[in-house]
Design a protein around this motif. Structure first.
Motif, short mmCIF file in Angstrom:
data_model
loop_
_atom_site.label_atom_id
_atom_site.label_comp_id
_atom_site.label_asym_id
_atom_site.label_seq_id
_atom_site.Cartn_x
_atom_site.Cartn_y
_atom_site.Cartn_z
N ALA A 84 7.57 78.06 55.04
CA ALA A 84 7.79 77.11 56.13
C ALA A 84 7.87 75.72 55.53
N VAL A 85 8.37 74.76 56.31
CA VAL A 85 8.58 73.40 55.84
C VAL A 85 7.48 72.49 56.38
N TYR A 86 6.98 71.62 55.49
CA TYR A 86 5.93 70.66 55.86
C TYR A 86 6.39 69.25 55.49
N ARG A 87 5.80 68.28 56.23
CA ARG A 87 6.12 66.86 56.01
C ARG A 87 4.84 66.11 55.64
N TYR A 88 4.92 65.35 54.53
CA TYR A 88 3.82 64.48 54.10
C TYR A 88 4.15 63.05 54.48
N HIS A 89 3.26 62.41 55.24
CA HIS A 89 3.42 61.01 55.63
C HIS A 89 2.72 60.15 54.59
N ALA A 90 3.48 59.48 53.76
CA ALA A 90 2.88 58.73 52.65
C ALA A 90 1.99 57.60 53.14
N ALA A 91 2.31 57.01 54.29
CA ALA A 91 1.53 55.88 54.78
C ALA A 91 0.14 56.31 55.25
N THR A 92 0.02 57.53 55.79
CA THR A 92 -1.26 57.98 56.34
C THR A 92 -1.93 59.06 55.51
N THR B 136 -4.49 63.33 46.03
CA THR B 136 -3.92 64.67 46.01
C THR B 136 -3.35 64.97 47.39
N VAL B 137 -2.14 65.45 47.44
CA VAL B 137 -1.51 65.81 48.72
C VAL B 137 -2.04 67.18 49.14
N PRO B 138 -2.67 67.29 50.31
CA PRO B 138 -3.22 68.59 50.74
C PRO B 138 -2.11 69.58 51.05
N LEU B 139 -2.25 70.81 50.56
CA LEU B 139 -1.30 71.88 50.82
C LEU B 139 -1.88 72.84 51.85
N PRO B 140 -1.04 73.60 52.53
CA PRO B 140 -1.53 74.52 53.56
C PRO B 140 -2.42 75.64 53.04
N GLY B 141 -2.36 75.92 51.75
CA GLY B 141 -3.16 76.99 51.16
C GLY B 141 -3.06 76.95 49.65
N VAL B 142 -3.52 78.01 49.02
CA VAL B 142 -3.42 78.12 47.56
C VAL B 142 -2.14 78.90 47.27
N GLY B 143 -1.04 78.17 47.10
CA GLY B 143 0.25 78.83 46.97
C GLY B 143 1.26 77.97 46.25
N VAL B 144 2.49 78.01 46.72
CA VAL B 144 3.62 77.42 46.01
C VAL B 144 4.33 76.41 46.90
N PRO C 31 18.66 56.29 51.14
CA PRO C 31 18.34 55.96 49.75
C PRO C 31 16.87 55.62 49.49
N HIS C 32 16.06 55.36 50.52
CA HIS C 32 14.67 54.96 50.30
C HIS C 32 13.76 55.83 51.15
N GLY C 33 12.78 56.47 50.50
CA GLY C 33 11.95 57.44 51.20
C GLY C 33 10.57 56.94 51.54
N ARG C 34 10.05 57.43 52.68
CA ARG C 34 8.65 57.19 53.04
C ARG C 34 7.94 58.48 53.44
N HIS C 35 8.68 59.60 53.48
CA HIS C 35 8.10 60.91 53.75
C HIS C 35 8.49 61.86 52.62
N LEU C 36 7.68 62.88 52.45
CA LEU C 36 7.99 63.97 51.53
C LEU C 36 8.06 65.25 52.35
N TRP C 37 9.16 65.98 52.21
CA TRP C 37 9.28 67.30 52.79
C TRP C 37 9.21 68.34 51.68
N PHE C 38 8.53 69.44 51.93
CA PHE C 38 8.47 70.51 50.95
C PHE C 38 8.35 71.85 51.65
N SER C 39 8.72 72.90 50.94
CA SER C 39 8.57 74.26 51.43
C SER C 39 7.31 74.85 50.81
N TYR C 40 6.55 75.56 51.64
CA TYR C 40 5.31 76.17 51.15
C TYR C 40 5.26 77.64 51.52
N CYS C 41 4.78 78.47 50.57
CA CYS C 41 4.48 79.86 50.86
C CYS C 41 3.45 80.35 49.86
#
Length: 713
Positions: A405-413, A371-379, A388-398
């Motif tokens: 705000a924007v967060y980055r998930y490092h898939a390797a770690t 499970t990818v940890p989120l900054p809180g209980v939100g959206v 063309p090939h990804g190793r990070h995930l960026w998403f907006s959280y509120c």
């Protein structure tokens, strides 16, 4: 209190016999917006609105509150191409977003500033598509409520326009080919090639080669037999295949066509999914081996993820990779397949009663890994990765108390951290957000988001209830400066997830559209009744608010239950559902609402059409009908006709007002106009529900400038 005096609007004898129904339409003459009589009447309405606004208390304080709760920066995830990030940024004094490129050394350069291009502030940055190599970017600008919407191509290194404009590309899809020398896009047929009065979309998919004149761009898909189709374009990472989604307007189903890009100009398409026959949405993505990843609600109203052979995508050949979760509709998914990762991953976003979860799965088997940890209980929204090939995930959280705000998930770690181009926001400790479930009249449980002051409530409070309930659009507990301002003043802001939306999957949408549209309206009135019954508010303290399809929802709710509300705010609404197909893009929405050309469907529309349910002698709530003077989406006649009908009919002393916005759009005005509209809505709602800023809850000083502007609910 004296009854308001309104500008005189002639009631003519327009009566139409349609499919055996005799329909009165006394204000049809207001549809001719350029007529001198209509302009004169509308100018008087402008004066009436201004006079009333001058008498609203706290308008200046509401304006200051909106300014206080709105800061600026980056709150949408970046598009990453190689070492370059393309981000949209809006600083405190910016009227419009601007496009910025950030390189690997964190050097920032402004590529497009709309206000520099158009000091009138009416031009906005609508969309941008960097090439895979990041050397070029296609940019689409839009001018408020102008049908033209051109694409230009910029050299990212110099910022210079090197190609275009490509005309008539409003609401386009665009996909670059590898190498950055060509892309596919969608535009409309020139007006001069259409029959007089033909307002259908007439879109075509074309191939554009950099440096070629747009009139030479060949059509690769689309024709006169599909006048109202929407097209989506996807090119595989290796550039070998093209996938095309084709939907008839916003219908809840689509076809999928696949072509091999042996010759990008002469494509041979194979229809792999017949959406109309299976009555399902199917969104294709290409897997690394060229076969398909399908995100679909076929036999899974809350969505599942399947794999399928590229040229044999009949449902019998689909293999479920990630099954449906009937309690958590699928929001989005993304493939991370950078060679440096131990295995290719599939990131899956779901929403359980509006709250997001993000999980990582093995792409080959679908097996959940973490499970990818989120900054809180939100959206968490707007998933992005490198192309063309990804190793990070960026998403907006509120969430209700935390601006985006924007967060980055490092898939390797497995680590999640704030993106350096954005600013992580602190939660507002004075706002509490919670989710409740209320019973509809038929016993169905419906989600309601409540934003309240953190302090314990002491009896009923002025409440602003929002809803939408159309096109399968999902309501979420998002941070909103308008909602935050209302709560800081001591009120309750509520969001009802009525049927017709997508909160519980496609079956929830189906339960509130077409012949069941009335259910959306009943659900909304049930939400209001629940708020009153449970002591949160009273009818004298309850205002309702909706935009576009939500404007239809609130005006229909108020014409059915005028006793339940103190005030109604409808922005860009649909009100005349007998003639909605004749205005703006209404002709493409018949799958959602029905058509007045069929007797049975006309009966559906007449059953709830707000304009046709205005009853003389009724004490209506205060009404604020807002809209652009020229509205290319819904058409401005809904506002003018509904305003005239209500002003004639109401026996109450609460005013019916029309707020017109010149040089503006159905959505997406410049920042100062958006804040001015929010101010007027809050001042109007506060005036007629008794909410005063005298007892406002101040922001902590450290956080007063840390709230970004996000789209209001």
């Amino acid at each position: 209190m004296a009854l308001p005096i309104y500008p005189k609007a002639q009631r003519d004898g327009a009566v139409e016999n349609l499919c055996g129904f005799t329909i009165s339409d006394p204000y049809r003459w207001l549809e001719a917006g350029d007529d001198a009589r209509v302009r004169a009447w509308a100018a008087q309405q402008d004066e009436l609105f201004a006079a009333h606004r001058d008498g609203w208390p706290d308008t200046g304080n509401w304006r200051a509150m909106i300014e206080e709760l709105s800061t600026f920066g980056v709150f949408d995830p970046p598009m990453v191409r190689g070492s370059l990030m393309f981000i949209a940024e809006q600083l405190r004094d910016d009227e419009q977003r601007r496009l910025v490129v950030v390189d690997g050394t964190s050097d920032r350069r402004v590529l497009v500033d709309p206000v520099e291009l158009d000091p009138s502030r009416q031009t906005r940055l609508h969309a941008w598509w960097p090439s895979r190599e990041g050397e070029r970017v296609a940019v689409q600008m839009e001018v408020a409520e102008q049908p033209a919407s051109d694409i230009v191509v910029l050299d990212v290194r110099t910022g210079e326009v090197t190609d275009g404009p490509l005309p008539r590309a409003r609401n386009t899809s665009l996909a670059w080919l590898p190498g950055g020398d060509a892309f596919y896009y969608v535009n409309r047929v020139p007006t001069e090639e259409l029959a007089p009065g033909d307002q259908r979309l007439h879109r075509r998919v074309r191939l554009h080669r950099i440096g070629s004149p747009p009139e030479a761009d060949p059509v690769v898909f689309g024709g006169a037999d599909a006048p109202d189709c929407y097209y989506g374009i996807i090119v595989s990472a290796d550039g070998r295949y093209l996938a095309m989604t084709v939907a008839d307007g916003p219908a809840p189903c689509n076809d999928v066509w696949i072509a091999e890009l042996t010759d990008p100009q002469a494509l041979r398409f194979v229809k792999t999914v017949d959406g109309r026959s299976i009555r399902a949405n199917v969104l294709p993505r290409f897997l690394p081996d060229g076969n398909l990843l399908l995100v679909t609600d076929y036999q899974a109203p809350c969505g599942r993820i399947c794999t399928a052979p590229r040229h044999h995508a009949d449902p019998s050949a689909w293999r479920t990779l990630v099954p449906e979760d009937a309690q958590a509709p699928l929001d989005d998914c993304l493939i991370l397949d950078d060679p440096t990762l131990p295995r290719p991953l599939l990131l899956v976003a779901r929403a359980r009663h509006g709250v997001s979860t993000l999980t990582a799965h093995d792409l080959a088997s679908g097996r959940p890994l973490t499970t990818v940890p989120l900054p809180g209980v939100g959206v968490a929204t707007s998933l992005q990765t490198e192309i063309p090939h990804g190793r990070h995930l960026w998403f907006s959280y509120c969430d209700a108390a935390t601006p985006a705000a924007v967060y980055r998930y490092h898939a390797a770690t497995g680590e999640v951290e704030p993106e350096s181009t954005s600013t992580a926001r602190k939660p507002d400790s004075t706002i509490s957000g919670r989710t409740v479930r209320y019973p509809a009249g038929d016993g169905t449980e419906i989600t309601l988001f409540l934003f309240t002051p953190s302090e314990e409530l002491d009896g009923p409070r002025p409440t602003l209830l929002y809803g939408y309930g159309s096109f399968g659009l999902t309501m979420r507990p998002l941070f909103s400066p308008m909602a935050a301002a209302w709560v800081h003043a001591g009120g309750i802001f509520a969001v009802a997830c009525v049927r017709g939306g997508g909160e519980e999957g496609q079956h929830w949408h189906d339960a509130g559209r077409g012949p069941r549209k009335h259910q959306s309206i009943s659900d909304f009135n049930d939400a209001a009744s629940w708020l009153v019954r449970t002591g949160h508010t009273t009818p004298a303290q309850l205002a309702i608010y909706g935009i576009s399809g939500g404007g239809l929802l609130v005006t229909a709710a108020a014409t059915q239950r005028p006793d339940l509300y103190a005030a109604v705010i409808a922005d860009g609404p649909l009100c005349d559902m007998v003639r909605y197909e004749r205005f703006g893009l209404g002709g493409t929405w018949t799958e959602e609402f029905g058509t007045a050309t069929q007797p049975e469907q006309l009966q559906w529309l007449l059953g709830y059409s707000p304009y046709h349910h205005v009853t003389p002698g009724t004490a209506y709530p205060a009404f604020l009908l807002a809209g652009a003077v020229t509205d290319l989406q819904t058409g401005e006649a809904h506002v003018t006709k509904m305003c005239a009908a209500l002003q004639h009919a109401t026996s109450g002393d609460r005013p019916v007002l029309m707020r017109r916005e010149p040089d503006s759009a159905h959505a997406g005005s410049c920042a100062s106009k958006e804040r001015a509209l929010a101010t007027d809505i809050l001042a109007f709602a506060g005036k007629y529900t008794g909410l005063s800023l005298e007892t406002r809850h101040p922001l902590p000083m450290d956080d007063a400038d840390k709230y970004p502007t996000v789209p209001t609910l």
